[in-house]
Write an enzyme that holds these catalytic residues in place. Structure first.
Site, short mmCIF file in Angstrom:
data_model
loop_
_atom_site.label_atom_id
_atom_site.label_comp_id
_atom_site.label_asym_id
_atom_site.label_seq_id
_atom_site.Cartn_x
_atom_site.Cartn_y
_atom_site.Cartn_z
N HIS A 41 -0.78 -2.60 -4.61
CA HIS A 41 -0.34 -3.64 -5.55
C HIS A 41 -0.30 -3.18 -7.01
CE1 HIS A 41 0.02 -6.29 -2.30
NE2 HIS A 41 -1.14 -6.91 -2.34
N ASP A 67 -0.63 -8.78 8.53
CA ASP A 67 -0.57 -8.18 7.20
C ASP A 67 0.55 -7.14 7.24
OD1 ASP A 67 -1.05 -7.53 4.58
OD2 ASP A 67 -3.06 -6.71 4.90
N ARG A 93 0.83 -1.20 0.00
CA ARG A 93 0.00 0.00 0.00
C ARG A 93 0.86 1.25 0.00
NH1 ARG A 93 -2.58 -3.86 3.14
NH2 ARG A 93 -4.79 -4.19 2.61
N GLU A 97 5.43 -12.46 1.15
CA GLU A 97 5.69 -11.54 0.05
C GLU A 97 7.05 -10.87 0.25
OE1 GLU A 97 2.09 -9.01 -0.47
OE2 GLU A 97 1.19 -10.45 0.93
N HIS A 132 2.58 -13.25 -5.02
CA HIS A 132 1.50 -13.23 -4.01
C HIS A 132 0.86 -14.61 -3.86
CE1 HIS A 132 -1.85 -11.48 -1.72
NE2 HIS A 132 -1.13 -10.36 -1.65
#
Length: 344
Positions: A101, A248, A76, A309, A175
């Protein structure tokens, strides 16, 4: 070792790489999407260990980015803009007020040029895409090659290569959602994870890095010794709750080492080791995954997979204290991440 190619609709192709031990990796030229990874469990039973759609066409508008190459920037970007060399670059706000993304037409939506190949020790497929200047708002013509290679040690290696004719930020990743139980039999609550990280990027309510690097000591973010993911998923710790009860977050690696991350599923006996030259990674426990997608083998569900990731972080565009993701004009971008599978 062998390679097979399957022609689908919309000029899509599916490449399947298979080694001499029965492991295989399937990927589409659309988005470079890894759709299936078959590896044995402790009893030699070969099963799929990633999330993918039952129907290939469901990847076309995929809110979950299953298995895809993400770019130009993974993650982000605060306020959907950044400044570079005194110039402001506005981006699409495709995640509330923020950019995520690479935008809604990011690399995950492109049909990549692809060719398969074989060496003395690997089978592979190379994906190429030329991103024009100001595509999705990013400066410079960026020329990207992402290569997947499988060897007989049950190791999948992803190489990212790129160069640009202007300075531009780049943070590529893959991802893929992993689930070592095999054929999505169980959620990832009991997956054990260790990683070489003593700090992570603190998030605000919009999951945007605040600029603070928090210590993991004494928190559910301390994976320097192996711990189950459920400890964070079920935690009342504020950072876990902000991420909809899970992870996250961007973890910064302390130093490069052979196994930056180790993942285990005791019931299947599968172990996955991740080695990378990236400075850190986002670990995402599929907190936003809804139950309305038909996956290969079952219906989707929250906590059905975990993403690792490996990447640079876009937090560096707005905050000091993070490794820069700005690629200088004509300099090479070269990063590698490997996923190795074994059993207990």
């Amino acid at each position: 070792m062998q390679i097979s190619e399957e022609h689908l609709s919309n000029n899509w192709k599916r490449f399947t790489l298979t080694n001499d031990r029965g492991m295989s990796v399937s990927a589409l030229n659309f988005g470079g999407i890894i759709t299936e990874v078959l590896v044995p469990d402790k009893n030699g039973v070969i099963e799929n260990v990633v999330l993918g759609y039952e129907r290939a066409e469901d990847y076309k508008d995929d809110p979950n980015f299953f298995g895809a190459i993400i770019g130009r920037i993974a993650g982000r970007i605060d306020g959907s803009n950044f400044s570079l060399k005194g110039k402001e670059y506005p981006l699409e706000a495709n995640d509330g007020a923020n950019h995520i993304h690479g935008g809604s037409n990011g690399f995950h939506t492109k049909v990549w040029k692809a060719h398969s190949f074989q060496t003395d020790s690997t089978v592979g497929v190379a994906f190429k895409y030329d991103s024009p200047d100001l595509e999705e708002g990013y400066p410079g013509n960026l020329y990207v090659t992402v290569t997947y290679q499988l060897n007989n040690r049950n190791q999948l290696t992803i190489d990212y290569q790129a160069h640009s004719d202007l300075d531009t930020p780049v943070a590529l990743t893959n991802h893929t959602y992993f689930n070592l139980s095999g054929n999505l039999k169980r959620t990832i609550h009991n997956h054990l994870v260790s990683m070489n990280s003593s700090t992570y990027a603190e998030l605000n309510e919009d999951l945007i890095p605040t600029g603070n690097r928090n210590t993991v000591t004494g928190t559910p973010f301390d994976f320097r010794k192996m711990r189950p993911l459920q400890e964070g998923i079920c935690s009342e710790y504020k950072q876990n709750l902000l991420a909809k009860s899970g992870y996250d977050h961007y973890f910064l690696f302390d130093q490069k080492q052979e196994d930056a991350v180790v993942v285990q599923d005791l019931e299947s006996g599968r172990i996955m080791r991740i080695h990378t030259d990236q400075p850190g990674m986002v670990m995402y426990t599929s907190n936003n995954l809804t139950n309305d997608h038909q996956l290969t083998g079952r219906q989707s569900a929250k906590y059905l997979g975990v993403c690792f990731e490996t990447q640079g972080t876009p937090a560096s565009l707005h905050h000091s204290g993070f490794p820069s993701i700005v690629l200088k004009a004509n300099d090479p971008y070269s990063q590698q991440t490997s996923f190795s599978f074994e059993t207990m």
